[in-house]
Design a protein around this motif. Structure first.
Motif, PDB file in Angstrom:
ATOM      1  N   ALA A   8       0.838  -1.211   0.000  1.00  0.00           N
ATOM      2  CA  ALA A   8       0.000   0.000   0.000  1.00  0.00           C
ATOM      3  C   ALA A   8       0.869   1.254   0.000  1.00  0.00           C
ATOM      4  N   LEU A  22      -6.801   1.810 -17.613  1.00  0.00           N
ATOM      5  CA  LEU A  22      -8.129   2.392 -17.836  1.00  0.00           C
ATOM      6  C   LEU A  22      -8.044   3.882 -18.171  1.00  0.00           C
ATOM      7  N   MET A  32     -15.486   4.322  -9.966  1.00  0.00           N
ATOM      8  CA  MET A  32     -15.098   2.914  -9.775  1.00  0.00           C
ATOM      9  C   MET A  32     -14.278   2.724  -8.498  1.00  0.00           C
ATOM     10  N   PHE A  43     -11.164   4.350  -7.808  1.00  0.00           N
ATOM     11  CA  PHE A  43      -9.731   4.679  -7.854  1.00  0.00           C
ATOM     12  C   PHE A  43      -9.520   6.011  -7.139  1.00  0.00           C
ATOM     13  N   ASN A  44      -8.506   6.080  -6.309  1.00  0.00           N
ATOM     14  CA  ASN A  44      -8.211   7.294  -5.568  1.00  0.00           C
ATOM     15  C   ASN A  44      -7.993   8.459  -6.544  1.00  0.00           C
ATOM     16  N   LEU A  94     -18.359   3.722  -6.046  1.00  0.00           N
ATOM     17  CA  LEU A  94     -18.963   2.425  -5.737  1.00  0.00           C
ATOM     18  C   LEU A  94     -18.193   1.688  -4.652  1.00  0.00           C
ATOM     19  N   THR A  95     -16.874   1.909  -4.648  1.00  0.00           N
ATOM     20  CA  THR A  95     -16.018   1.325  -3.609  1.00  0.00           C
ATOM     21  C   THR A  95     -14.811   2.250  -3.483  1.00  0.00           C
ATOM     22  N   GLN A  96     -13.936   1.977  -2.551  1.00  0.00           N
ATOM     23  CA  GLN A  96     -12.704   2.765  -2.460  1.00  0.00           C
ATOM     24  C   GLN A  96     -11.530   1.788  -2.491  1.00  0.00           C
ATOM     25  N   LEU A  97     -10.867   1.763  -3.633  1.00  0.00           N
ATOM     26  CA  LEU A  97      -9.794   0.785  -3.826  1.00  0.00           C
ATOM     27  C   LEU A  97      -8.537   1.201  -3.067  1.00  0.00           C
ATOM     28  N   PRO A  98      -7.799   0.252  -2.529  1.00  0.00           N
ATOM     29  CA  PRO A  98      -6.550   0.610  -1.847  1.00  0.00           C
ATOM     30  C   PRO A  98      -5.523   1.128  -2.856  1.00  0.00           C
ATOM     31  N   ILE A  99      -4.607   1.944  -2.387  1.00  0.00           N
ATOM     32  CA  ILE A  99      -3.574   2.472  -3.308  1.00  0.00           C
ATOM     33  C   ILE A  99      -2.410   1.478  -3.314  1.00  0.00           C
ATOM     34  N   THR A 100      -2.471   0.531  -4.235  1.00  0.00           N
ATOM     35  CA  THR A 100      -1.404  -0.466  -4.373  1.00  0.00           C
ATOM     36  C   THR A 100      -0.876  -0.417  -5.805  1.00  0.00           C
ATOM     37  N   TRP A 117      -1.087  -2.752  -7.958  1.00  0.00           N
ATOM     38  CA  TRP A 117      -2.117  -3.326  -8.840  1.00  0.00           C
ATOM     39  C   TRP A 117      -3.150  -2.270  -9.193  1.00  0.00           C
ATOM     40  N   SER A 118      -3.566  -1.491  -8.191  1.00  0.00           N
ATOM     41  CA  SER A 118      -4.567  -0.442  -8.456  1.00  0.00           C
ATOM     42  C   SER A 118      -4.004   0.586  -9.431  1.00  0.00           C
ATOM     43  N   GLY A 174      -3.872  -0.960 -12.940  1.00  0.00           N
ATOM     44  CA  GLY A 174      -5.233  -1.038 -13.495  1.00  0.00           C
ATOM     45  C   GLY A 174      -5.727   0.338 -13.892  1.00  0.00           C
TER      46      GLY A 174
END
Lengths: 191, 295
Positions: free
Chosen positions: B7, B103, B160, B162-163, B87-93, B95-96, B99
């Protein structure tokens, strides 16, 4: 490719990549589970010349663990709710939910966070997270058990002694017999 | 792999973005100097080219002034949507970020295609295409609303989860990658690279006014989007740069506003409201065809 088909394809690609990114926390989590160090507290006890504590004095946490930015806590709570609450995995007589913050970075913006319940003493598993040992004189109560607003609870973090090296923070949310949050408490553990 | 799951803090993402922005400008300036020397050796360097390049950098300063005033609102809007509607809050990794970069690159493809597909957006984007030259400085030739439209194409990434700062970092990376493509110095890269990535050759085609190259190669980083969606063209015959009709000016104000000045003139002279509406939503070639028909 026609415009409409292109837009559909782009949407499908977007959905697939988003799905993969959504799935990644599970991979991250499983990777972290293997790194658990259940003997950390024992090692600490040895270095400080204390008597080795009996197994029963240690407490274990069972729940979801992630390395996250602390601003993403709501997402982790959502995951805990989805994986544990909605799937009825929690013990019937549950009186508290514990949040453990470990491996905090220097600006306290990210940490390894576990949300869970205190697991039965008789069945430690490698999936359990060891809670810091209490009563060693290295902890401070930042917010004693009581009712707090979110901002009051966040303010309690400001009472950490930043001159000391922080090992962990433990939030305890006490529940009513009906399972509703009743009161909370926050402690810091220094190294 | 473990690195990808690690993270990162929001602060480190903000730092990385400003680091990339600041340092890249130095690299781009150095590459531009090399290009100018190359043109001088080939006896292709002219005062008009130098003036055109200076104009490009002045349009960049116009954009930076605009961003100075609206940048905070841009970030605030992203953050507000992220906090309240994602819709969600993705972790900052890692992979994020990976991705999000893919996108953001796909979003850029559609944003860029949109810029070419209607009169309203072309009014700003035509500034970027109006230079008769093709060098690194052209990458910094911006129009007055170039900051505005990308917001709507990147907003879905925020929804989606993404931070916002990861999205801004990825927007920057796509932009920075493209900057390097504005050059005649690099002819063609090895085939596997040309097959997957956008290259100077592919981007020269995008800047061409040759008929077979029109509205092709919208890609940012990955040319696969153009190949997939049928908008790819290979560089074969020599490229003629610029827009038709040429603006023949290195006056930065004329260059910066010529797209919208022309559109306003067309709207003013339009025979009816239906025609005016079409001027805004139809591709710029539609207006050109109508004018030819009237002549």
């Amino acid at each position: 490719m026609k415009l409409f088909a292109s837009i559909l394809t782009a949407s499908a690609i977007t959905g697939s990549i988003w799905g993969l990114v959504l799935f990644q926390p599970a991979m991250a989590e499983s990777a972290k589970q293997d790194e658990l160090k259940p003997d950390v507290s024992i090692a600490q006890a040895h270095t400080q010349g204390e008597k080795k504590l009996p197994e029963i004095e240690r407490q274990y946490l069972n729940g979801v663990t992630k390395n996250i930015a602390l601003e993403s806590m709501s997402a982790l709570w959502g995951e805990f709710e989805g994986e544990w609450v909605k799937q009825n995995k929690l013990p019937e007589k549950l009186d508290r939910i514990v949040v453990l913050y470990q491996d905090l970075n220097s600006d306290f913006t990210q940490a390894k966070v576990t949300i869970g319940y205190i697991a039965p003493e008789y069945a430690p598993s490698k999936d359990f997270i060891v809670l810091p040992l209490m009563g060693k004189g290295n902890e401070d109560l930042l917010a004693s058990r009581g009712q707090y607003s979110v901002s009051e609870f966040i303010d309690a973090w400001g009472r950490i002694d930043f001159k000391k090296s922080v090992d962990a923070l433990v939030e305890v949310h006490y529940l009513s017999p009906q399972g509703q949050p009743e009161s909370s408490q926050l402690s810091v553990y220094y190294k | 792999m473990e690195f990808m799951s690690q993270a990162f803090s929001e602060a480190s993402i903000i730092f990385t973005e400003s680091w990339v922005n600041n340092n890249f400008l130095v690299i781009a300036t150095a590459l531009f100097a090399v290009e100018l020397i190359r043109y001088a050796f080939k006896k292709k360097l002219s005062w008009n080219m130098v003036g055109d390049s200076a104009t490009n950098l002045i349009t960049l300063s116009f954009l930076l002034v605009t961003i100075f005033f609206i940048g905070l609102a841009y970030v605030a809007a992203f953050t507000y949507v992220f906090d309240n509607f994602s819709l969600t809050q993705l972790p900052i990794t890692g992979w994020s970020i990976l991705g999000c970069l893919i996108l953001a690159d796909l979003a850029y493809y559609w944003e860029h295609r949109f810029f070419h597909s209607n009169g309203l957006a072309w009014g700003t984007h035509s500034v970027h295409h109006s230079s008769p030259y093709f060098n690194i400085s052209v990458a910094y030739r911006f129009g007055p609303l170039d900051w505005f439209f990308p917001f709507f194409f990147h907003l879905p990434l925020i929804l989606m989860g993404f931070n916002p700062f990861v999205v801004l970092l990825c927007e920057t990376l796509v932009q920075v990658f493209q900057t390097l493509l504005h050059t005649e110095t690099v002819r063609k890269l090895p085939k596997p690279i040309e097959a997957i990535f956008n290259t100077p050759s592919h981007h020269r085609v995008h800047h061409a006014r040759n008929t077979q190259y029109l509205d092709k190669n919208y890609a940012g980083i990955l040319i696969i989007w153009d190949r997939m969606f049928g908008t790819f063209a290979r560089e074969e015959e020599p490229v003629k740069y610029g827009v038709y009709p040429r603006i023949n000016s290195i006056n930065p104000f004329k260059v910066y506003f010529h797209g919208y000045t022309k559109l306003i003139k067309q709207l003013w002279q339009a025979p009816n409201w239906h025609y005016r509406f079409k001027l805004l939503v139809k591709p710029p070639v539609w207006a050109w065809k109508q004018e030819q028909r009237r002549k």
